[in-house]
Design an enzyme around this catalytic site. Structure first.
Site: not given
Length: 250
Positions: A186, A10, A33-34, A138, A151, A155
């Site tokens: 982004t 999305t 999810r949207r 990443s 995080y 990754k």
């Protein structure tokens, strides 16, 4: 036409990958999810590129939902040539002893477990002696930086799982590629800083960061090499960034 399934489609890398592959006449399975946004993207892809697009609304964290939705694919979607595991997020940028444990859980459940659940659900639909998985990692999976803790850990796990997949799926002729982007402008930082525009904008201030389209181009290149060629591991940064630590900001 070949079919690519893209998670987290999305926005960001996922949406850019959907547009790139659709423009080259792939049929697309997009997940997210949207639902409203997902349906808008589906309609736009079909209108702009004349391809088929199947939109599947679910959260990759939900193991049963992932299993049931892919088990219920319509017959015409049951041969998938490429899976792009893009769904992922960073939440918070805090010292280990001050971090929110709910943030940790969501990053582990999405970035790590979600990738595993979707990969297992899609594998049965790969062609015999073929198929390709592209995992979006990443540079945080290559180095650990201050306040990156969990995080970075997720990754690093994507990096390790990609290596493990490559070994275990070798007998099936499945390609596995891990693409590790550096700083890319982004929605990533807006999510990480929970809507704090000032902090999000500061991440990309003073240099030209990567764009989502840059990563989509790289995924397209990796996916369209000859059958005997596989790019295993690809680290991509903008010219101003050497790695997770060093960025030349003007």
């Amino acid at each position: 036409m070949p079919i690519v399934a893209i998670t987290g489609a999305t926005s960001g890398f996922g949406k850019a990958c959907a547009e790139k592959f659709a423009s080259n006449k792939y049929d697309i399975i997009i997940t997210g999810r949207r639902n409203e946004r997902l349906q808008d993207i589906r309609e736009q892809l079909e209108k702009d590129f004349g391809i088929r697009c199947l939109a599947l609304c679910f959260d990759v964290q939900e193991r049963n939902a992932v299993k049931e939705i892919f088990a219920g694919l319509p017959d015409e979607w049951k041969v998938i040539d490429l899976l792009i595991n893009n769904a992922g997020l960073a939440l918070g940028r805090d010292y280990f002893d001050e971090a929110d444990l709910d943030d940790w859980d969501q990053m582990i459940d999405t970035n790590l477990k979600g990738l595993l659940y979707v990969s297992r659900a899609v594998l049965p639909y790969f062609p015999d002696k073929g198929g390709h998985i592209i995992n979006i990692g990443s540079t945080a999976g290559k180095e650990v930086y201050e306040k990156g803790n969990v995080y970075c850990a997720t990754k690093h796990a994507v990096d390790a799982i990609s290596k493990a997949m490559r070994i275990d799926l070798l007998r099936h002729g499945i390609k596995v590629t891990a693409i590790h982007p550096g700083a890319a402008e982004t929605e990533f930082s807006m999510v990480r800083f929970k809507g704090d525009t000032g902090k999000a904008d500061a991440v990309y201030s003073g240099y030209k960061a990567l764009t989502a389209a840059d990563i989509a181009d790289a995924a397209w290149y990796c996916a369209t090499l000859p059958p005997h060629v596989c790019i295993n591991d690809l680290v991509i940064t903008c010219t101003a960034q050497a790695n997770s630590f060093y960025t030349d900001k003007q």
